[in-house]
Scaffold this active site. Structure first.
Site, PDB file in Angstrom:
ATOM      1  N   VAL A 239      -2.656   0.294  -5.208  1.00 22.66           N
ATOM      2  CA  VAL A 239      -4.151   0.359  -4.936  1.00 22.66           C
ATOM      3  C   VAL A 239      -4.793   0.980  -6.200  1.00 22.66           C
ATOM      4  O   VAL A 239      -5.574   0.556  -6.735  1.00 22.66           O
ATOM      5  CB  VAL A 239      -4.079   1.612  -3.857  1.00 22.66           C
ATOM      6  CG1 VAL A 239      -5.793   2.132  -3.829  1.00 22.66           C
ATOM      7  CG2 VAL A 239      -3.647   1.044  -2.463  1.00 22.66           C
ATOM      8  N   ARG A 319      -3.236  10.530   0.454  1.00 15.93           N
ATOM      9  CA  ARG A 319      -2.833  11.284   1.439  1.00 15.93           C
ATOM     10  C   ARG A 319      -3.483  13.006   1.082  1.00 15.93           C
ATOM     11  O   ARG A 319      -3.246  13.351   0.054  1.00 15.93           O
ATOM     12  CB  ARG A 319      -1.341  11.515   1.627  1.00 15.93           C
ATOM     13  CG  ARG A 319      -0.752  10.267   2.281  1.00 15.93           C
ATOM     14  CD  ARG A 319      -1.050  10.126   3.612  1.00 15.93           C
ATOM     15  NE  ARG A 319      -0.770   8.974   4.254  1.00 15.93           N
ATOM     16  CZ  ARG A 319      -1.210   7.851   4.448  1.00 15.93           C
ATOM     17  NH1 ARG A 319      -2.462   7.527   3.889  1.00 15.93           N
ATOM     18  NH2 ARG A 319      -0.875   6.700   4.938  1.00 15.93           N
ATOM     19  N   GLU A 348      -4.968  15.589  10.436  1.00 15.94           N
ATOM     20  CA  GLU A 348      -5.860  14.497  10.676  1.00 15.94           C
ATOM     21  C   GLU A 348      -5.912  14.206  12.327  1.00 15.94           C
ATOM     22  O   GLU A 348      -4.906  14.317  12.928  1.00 15.94           O
ATOM     23  CB  GLU A 348      -5.494  13.080  10.177  1.00 15.94           C
ATOM     24  CG  GLU A 348      -5.608  13.169   8.604  1.00 15.94           C
ATOM     25  CD  GLU A 348      -5.411  11.788   7.868  1.00 15.94           C
ATOM     26  OE1 GLU A 348      -5.407  10.734   8.574  1.00 15.94           O
ATOM     27  OE2 GLU A 348      -5.807  11.846   6.717  1.00 15.94           O
ATOM     28  N   HIS A 367     -10.547   8.702   7.131  1.00 14.17           N
ATOM     29  CA  HIS A 367      -9.257   7.813   7.102  1.00 14.17           C
ATOM     30  C   HIS A 367      -9.516   6.438   7.208  1.00 14.17           C
ATOM     31  O   HIS A 367      -9.049   5.507   8.088  1.00 14.17           O
ATOM     32  CB  HIS A 367      -8.178   8.051   7.748  1.00 14.17           C
ATOM     33  CG  HIS A 367      -6.801   7.596   7.099  1.00 14.17           C
ATOM     34  ND1 HIS A 367      -5.599   8.375   7.360  1.00 14.17           N
ATOM     35  CD2 HIS A 367      -6.488   6.657   6.250  1.00 14.17           C
ATOM     36  CE1 HIS A 367      -4.453   7.948   6.523  1.00 14.17           C
ATOM     37  NE2 HIS A 367      -4.860   6.791   6.070  1.00 14.17           N
TER      38      HIS A 367
HETATM   39  N1  LIG Z   1      -6.610   5.875   2.855  1.00 15.78           N
HETATM   40  C1  LIG Z   1      -5.932   4.744   3.283  1.00 15.78           C
HETATM   41  O1  LIG Z   1      -6.121   4.062   4.446  1.00 15.78           O
HETATM   42  C2  LIG Z   1      -4.990   4.284   2.438  1.00 15.78           C
HETATM   43  C3  LIG Z   1      -3.953   5.106   1.892  1.00 15.78           C
HETATM   44  N2  LIG Z   1      -3.021   4.348   1.139  1.00 15.78           N
HETATM   45  C4  LIG Z   1      -2.040   5.489   0.436  1.00 15.78           C
HETATM   46  O2  LIG Z   1      -2.212   5.126  -0.926  1.00 15.78           O
HETATM   47  C5  LIG Z   1      -0.919   5.184  -1.292  1.00 15.78           C
HETATM   48  C6  LIG Z   1      -0.633   4.276  -2.573  1.00 15.78           C
HETATM   49  O3  LIG Z   1      -0.590   3.078  -2.025  1.00 15.78           O
HETATM   50  P1  LIG Z   1      -0.205   1.832  -2.816  1.00 15.78           P
HETATM   51  O4  LIG Z   1      -0.960   1.647  -4.078  1.00 15.78           O
HETATM   52  O5  LIG Z   1      -0.093   0.593  -2.094  1.00 15.78           O
HETATM   53  O6  LIG Z   1       1.420   2.097  -2.902  1.00 15.78           O
HETATM   54  P2  LIG Z   1       2.352   1.708  -4.314  1.00 15.78           P
HETATM   55  O7  LIG Z   1       3.677   2.245  -4.094  1.00 15.78           O
HETATM   56  O8  LIG Z   1       2.208   0.528  -4.833  1.00 15.78           O
HETATM   57  O9  LIG Z   1       1.898   2.899  -5.560  1.00 15.78           O
HETATM   58  C7  LIG Z   1       1.969   4.303  -5.336  1.00 15.78           C
HETATM   59  C8  LIG Z   1       2.462   4.603  -6.923  1.00 15.78           C
HETATM   60  O10 LIG Z   1       2.568   6.246  -7.063  1.00 15.78           O
HETATM   61  C9  LIG Z   1       3.406   6.289  -7.972  1.00 15.78           C
HETATM   62  N3  LIG Z   1       3.982   7.551  -7.997  1.00 15.78           N
HETATM   63  C10 LIG Z   1       4.980   8.198  -7.332  1.00 15.78           C
HETATM   64  N4  LIG Z   1       4.957   9.485  -7.519  1.00 15.78           N
HETATM   65  C11 LIG Z   1       4.029   9.693  -8.343  1.00 15.78           C
HETATM   66  C12 LIG Z   1       3.946  11.096  -9.056  1.00 15.78           C
HETATM   67  N5  LIG Z   1       4.553  11.993  -8.889  1.00 15.78           N
HETATM   68  N6  LIG Z   1       2.607  10.775  -9.797  1.00 15.78           N
HETATM   69  C13 LIG Z   1       2.145   9.741 -10.252  1.00 15.78           C
HETATM   70  N7  LIG Z   1       2.333   8.715  -9.503  1.00 15.78           N
HETATM   71  C14 LIG Z   1       3.157   8.689  -8.632  1.00 15.78           C
HETATM   72  C15 LIG Z   1       4.515   5.069  -7.946  1.00 15.78           C
HETATM   73  O11 LIG Z   1       5.165   4.962  -8.954  1.00 15.78           O
HETATM   74  C16 LIG Z   1       3.758   3.934  -7.398  1.00 15.78           C
HETATM   75  O12 LIG Z   1       3.299   2.989  -8.713  1.00 15.78           O
HETATM   76  C17 LIG Z   1       0.116   5.081  -0.094  1.00 15.78           C
HETATM   77  O13 LIG Z   1       1.161   5.707  -0.369  1.00 15.78           O
HETATM   78  C18 LIG Z   1      -0.800   5.555   0.898  1.00 15.78           C
HETATM   79  O14 LIG Z   1      -0.450   7.014   1.145  1.00 15.78           O
HETATM   80  C19 LIG Z   1      -2.800   3.127   1.275  1.00 15.78           C
HETATM   81  C20 LIG Z   1      -3.340   2.306   1.827  1.00 15.78           C
HETATM   82  C21 LIG Z   1      -4.759   2.663   2.627  1.00 15.78           C
HETATM   83  O1  LIG Z   2      -1.700   1.936   4.667  1.00 14.27           O
HETATM   84  C1  LIG Z   2      -1.874   3.292   4.722  1.00 14.27           C
HETATM   85  O2  LIG Z   2      -1.155   4.087   3.989  1.00 14.27           O
HETATM   86  C2  LIG Z   2      -3.032   4.053   5.311  1.00 14.27           C
HETATM   87  O3  LIG Z   2      -3.235   5.116   4.886  1.00 14.27           O
HETATM   88  C3  LIG Z   2      -3.876   3.380   6.296  1.00 14.27           C
HETATM   89  O4  LIG Z   2      -3.613   3.999   7.316  1.00 14.27           O
HETATM   90  P1  LIG Z   2      -4.041   3.544   8.786  1.00 14.27           P
HETATM   91  O5  LIG Z   2      -3.352   2.329   9.140  1.00 14.27           O
HETATM   92  O6  LIG Z   2      -5.469   3.004   8.788  1.00 14.27           O
HETATM   93  O7  LIG Z   2      -4.066   4.646   9.959  1.00 14.27           O
END
Ligand SMILES: NC(=O)C1=CN([C@@H]2O[C@H](COP(=O)(O)OP(=O)(O)OC[C@H]3O[C@@H](n4cnc5c(N)ncnc54)[C@H](O)[C@@H]3O)[C@@H](O)[C@H]2O)C=CC1
Ligand SMILES: O=C(O)C(=O)COP(=O)(O)O
Length: 592
Positions: A239, A319, A348, A367
């Protein structure tokens, strides 16, 4: 099952032929025990035995594996590979809204029950009837849920990325696989991050609310421009990278902090990777994209806000828990943080009187990061495929608590996977009679650079093979390592570079088991009735107690080997008598 290519496994001692071996063969130095694999069956053919009475108490026996082609049920509870009666389809509980395409896929495989908004209590009472559970971020899959499942639950599918709502440690201990859908909502989350960034900079949410309240406040809602401003991406993963790409398109200067991100990926996007402190000290906007883990929990707190540029703006679509929300309210009140745009919250939904949610400089969404039609259909299919695959016993590329192997590595290692498990199983049974192993050393010989050889899956399969015969618990890929550690078994790996064809990822695998305090008589003989009794009688007459005995043969009435565990060392006369049994071709006493 893939069709079989014959493979050969050889067993030999770790040390050279010792002076105390009793050998009736003419050429002892070339002796070896050969095992051949064909399809999924294992046959054992003894050629020559190469055994050692090693004075070293830590002698080890090594099994060498060459190649074979095998399919395998990797994640099934392998004592009972198909625990469900054939007539019953697996039951899949879906506890939050899932896209129709995913539900359709699941219905073609199992009985699907969609029960939303279950209380913890209701989830716990329902879960014992389920083989799989599919959740999003709203269901807390706690240790109690795994306990209540009573061993039936095989897989938890997280229809999205973040798995902070699943107790992974408990899942692992209970041998339950957790899979997620890590890619299908990346763009949706990144777009939402950009939407919040732009909306915050131009006060869209506040101005909208003001107009709906009958006001026309053009001076109050003067915004700030994005072009030329510095954006710090905290967490440069999927992301974060997509947010960076889009922000560059808006003319922003993008920096990022991520302790694990490769610099070349950042460089390719024109993004500079910097330290945590540098990122927060120089940014006009800070966008959070790291997972919630014990390390990132409340990583944004009074101390970190104090290091930020005065008037910084914060976006959080990661988060809620990565921010100390009370500290953020303080930072907003004292002007350190000018504005925040938040999609996620520690609790939440947050309480309706939350100071953060109500703050006039904060814009919020419930969210919604992953909530686009496209992302939800994609996530649903991605998770349905992973869950169905796991229920079929296949390896998942999106496993969170089992070795996760990229598809290309998986296809390359497939020929070795089932064999690795058999190698471990064979080592523990043949060598140790099923117990007494203290440590295992696995040696991979390959022409590849050791950094280019992903052996996590093979290690897990060997561990499963070793642990299963000596454990009462159901062992699968998920809990093999955990159970091994609990039993105090040390497993180490070594990669040796050899000159061989680069086409083969692995030339051979050796599995060496170190035993503690065991004495063993290994015997190669003609396969004929009465051998166990004759050797047993000789030992009994000398008051040598037998702790275990295992016999294997290749061809009926031809050749067999026998491993006899003994509590005390037989004297010379007793050993001589064993050697004089006509059918015994070779034997050795090992003090391990
Ligand atoms: N609001 C929403 O609906 C959504 C929220 N998310 C959240 O976004 C987060 C990231 O998603 P992705 O990018 O797909 O995951 P990802 O695993 O591809 O990226 C997460 C990155 O954070 C880095 N990381 C780990 N610890 C760290 C630290 N202490 N400081 C800085 N970077 C650190 C990792 O090295 C990794 O590159 C997910 O864990 C999820 O919680 C994801 C999708 C939707
Ligand atoms: O994929 C994630 O990490 C999200 O935060 C999305 O959450 P949701 O499936 O919309 O409850």
């Amino acid at each position: 099952m893939a069709s079989a290519a014959a493979a050969t496994t050889s067993i030999s001692s770790a040390s050279s032929l010792p002076p105390h071996s009793h050998n009736k063969l003419s050429n002892p130095s070339s002796s070896s025990l050969r095992l051949s694999f064909s399809n999924s069956s294992l046959s054992l053919s003894l050629q020559k035995l190469f055994l050692s009475s090693n004075p070293n108490p830590r002698s080890s026996t090594i099994l060498n594996v060459l190649k074979t082609v095998h399919g395998s049920e990797l994640l099934s509870k392998s004592r009972d590979p198909d625990p469900l009666p054939q007539s019953h389809k697996p039951t899949i509980l879906v506890s939050e809204k899932l896209g129709e395409a995913g539900l359709h896929l699941l219905r073609g495989f199992g009985n699907v029950e969609c029960l939303y908004n279950l209380s913890q209590e209701d989830l716990c009472s329902k879960i014992a009837e389920c083989d799989a559970l599919i959740v999003r971020s709203g269901t807390k899959v706690t240790r109690q849920v795994f306990e209540a499942a009573k061993g039936r639950l095989k897989v938890v599918g997280r229809a999205g990325v973040g798995i902070d709502n699943v107790d992974l440690q408990a899942a692992t201990e209970f041998g339950c696989l957790v899979v997620n859908a890590p890619t299908a909502n990346t763009i949706a989350a990144a777009e939402h991050g950009i939407a919040l960034l732009a909306a915050m900079a131009r006060n869209v949410a506040q101005a909208d609310a003001s107009m709906k309240a009958g006001k026309w406040q053009r001076n109050k809602y003067v915004g700030v421009s994005l072009v030329g401003k510095t954006l710090a991406i905290m967490g440069f993963g999927k992301v974060g990278s997509e947010v960076a790409r889009r922000a560059k398109g808006l003319g922003m200067h993008v920096i990022a902090h991520d302790p694990y991100a490769p610099a070349d990926r950042a460089r390719a996007l024109g993004v500079e990777l910097v330290s945590f402190d540098q990122a927060i000290a120089t940014a006009d906007f800070v966008s959070l994209h790291m997972p919630l883990t014990p390390t990132t929990n409340k990583i944004f707190n009074d101390a970190t806000f104090a290091k930020m540029k005065k008037g910084v703006r914060i976006i959080n679509v990661a988060r809620g828990g990565v921010i100390d929300e009370d500290a953020l309210v303080r930072a907003l009140d004292n002007g350190t943080v000018a504005q925040a745009a938040l999609d996620v919250f520690t609790e939440e939904p947050p309480s309706t009187d939350s100071k953060l949610v109500q703050h006039e400089n904060v814009a919020v969404t419930p969210h919604l990061g992953a909530s686009t039609k496209e992302a939800q259909e994609g996530v649903a299919v991605e998770i349905a495929e992973a869950v169905v695959g796991a229920l079929r016993g296949e390896l998942s590329a999106t496993a969170v608590n089992a070795p996760m192997v990229p598809p290309e590595v998986l296809s390359e290692l497939a020929p070795y996977v089932a064999l690795a498990e058999k190698l471990g199983r064979l080592a523990v049974q043949l060598v140790a009679g099923g117990s007494g192993i203290q440590s295992v050393k696995v040696v991979y010989r390959s022409s590849r650079d050791p950094d280019n050889l992903d052996t996590r899956l093979l290690r897990a399969m060997i561990t499963k093979g070793i642990i299963e015969p000596i454990s009462d618990a159901h062992i699968n890929l998920v809990n093999a390592d955990f159970t091994a550690k609990q039993k105090g078994l040390r497993i180490s790996e070594e990669r040796v570079v050899v000159d061989s064809s680069p086409e083969n990822p692995i030339e051979s695998i050796q599995c060496g088991c170190e035993l503690g305090g065991k004495s063993l008589i290994l015997c190669r003989q003609v396969d004929q009735p009465g051998m166990i009794g004759r050797v047993g009688n000789i030992l009994g007459e000398s008051n040598v107690n037998v702790s275990f005995m295992s016999v294997g043969r290749t061809v009926r009435r031809t050749k067999a080997i026998m491993a006899i565990g003994v509590d005390e060392e037989p004297d010379k006369d007793t050993l001589k008598k064993i050697g004089e049994v006509p059918a015994v071709e070779e034997f050795v006493f090992l003090d391990l």
